[in-house]
Enzyme design. Structure first.
Site, PDB file in Angstrom:
ATOM      1  CE  LYS A  10       4.745  61.712  14.461  1.00 35.00           C
ATOM      2  NZ  LYS A  10       5.465  60.686  14.294  1.00 35.00           N
ATOM      3  CG  ASP A  35       3.900  61.520  18.985  1.00 32.28           C
ATOM      4  OD1 ASP A  35       5.147  61.755  19.414  1.00 32.28           O
ATOM      5  OD2 ASP A  35       3.325  60.801  18.038  1.00 32.28           O
TER       6      ASP A  35
END
Length: 293
Positions: free
Chosen positions: A11, A138
């Site tokens: 990401k 995350d």
């Protein structure tokens, strides 16, 4: 023996704001996370180690012991569901290590998904995200990926329309950055806060230019001061046609967004010639179908 293969996507943060430090020591964040089309491949299989967990990786910089977040994810699921099945995890690394792109978190999320599928546990995504919170901020995002507004300490997730139709150039210099060190040295007084709400509006309108115009990462105020090569990499990208270039997460990876594919190719070559980065990857964004509605 049974096996399942999972992709663990990296990401970037299209915008990263820190609102303040909480009483528990964690920082309150508001950021937009976007999956990119770069992934590790994990094979999770049964029938190994007489009921224990074993792990192997393609990168010597990644531990093959209980300190690996993927190992901890497997251990967490085994304890949660009282499993005695032996598990072997094989990780083929493509995401650069310690890059600010959630490589370790995504591997852990892939293990949670993979064991759920392999052993037919029937856990929902929300259940997997709850487990993921115990591993890192995350991990819940990495369970489903796409594009999301992330709030709280990163665990409050709201899907938004994903960024599409762009090329993403990733460049990681040959340095490592400690996320803890960055947050410990963050001083919010005087920093410029990105307009995350404006980015969300631009994403919903499919306006990549406006997304880039509102990019910002308050953690750059710490990391670039220590590692000016990050600013040098950003400059190469913008001089070669990037609509926006920014450090992802706590760094040190820089990503550039390009609407023009030819400019992206030229920037890739210029980045190689600059010798500023160890890992240079040209890719795109990755979105789930429901992330584009």
């Amino acid at each position: 023996m049974k096996a399942v293969v999972e992709k663990a996507y990296a990401k970037v943060n299209l915008g990263l704001d820190v609102l303040g430090r909480r009483d528990d020591g964690y920082h309150e964040v508001k950021m937009i996370m976007q999956t990119v089309d770069l992934y590790d491949t994990l094979e999770i299989s049964t029938g190994f180690n007489e009921g224990g967990i074993t792990i192997e990786t393609s990168d010597e910089a990644v531990p093959d012991d209980p300190t690996n977040l993927a190992y901890r994810a497997a251990e967490l699921v085994r304890n949660e569901y009282d499993l005695v099945t032996g598990l072997h995890i094989k990780i083929d690394k493509r995401i650069p290590v310690a890059a600010g792109m959630a490589g370790g978190s995504s591997d852990a999320a892939a293990v949670l998904r993979g064991i759920n599928s392999l052993l037919g546990l029937g856990a929902s995504d929300n259940k997997l995200k709850d487990l993921g919170k115990k591993l890192g901020a995350d991990v819940p995002f990495c369970i489903s990926g796409g594009c999301m507004l992330s709030e709280g300490i990163g665990e409050i997730l709201t899907p938004v329309r994903g960024l599409s139709g762009v090329k993403v150039l990733l460049a990681k210099p040959a340095i490592g950055v400690s996320t803890k060190w960055v947050y410990d040295n963050l001083e919010l007084a005087g920093v410029t806060h990105p307009d995350i709400d404006a980015q969300i509006k631009a994403l919903e309108n499919g306006d990549a230019y406006d997304v880039c115009r509102n990019m910002g990462n308050v953690l750059e105020s710490v990391t670039i001061g220590r590692y000016p090569v990050i600013e040098d990499i950003k400059k190469v990208m913008t001089e070669n046609g990037a609509e926006g270039a920014m450090m992802s997460g706590s760094g040190p990876t820089v990503f550039g967004i390009f609407k023009d594919g030819e400019k992206a190719d030229m920037a890739y070559e210029s980045m190689k010639e600059s010798r500023l980065a160890k890992d240079i990857i040209l890719t795109g964004t990755y979105n789930r179908p429901d992330n584009m509605e």
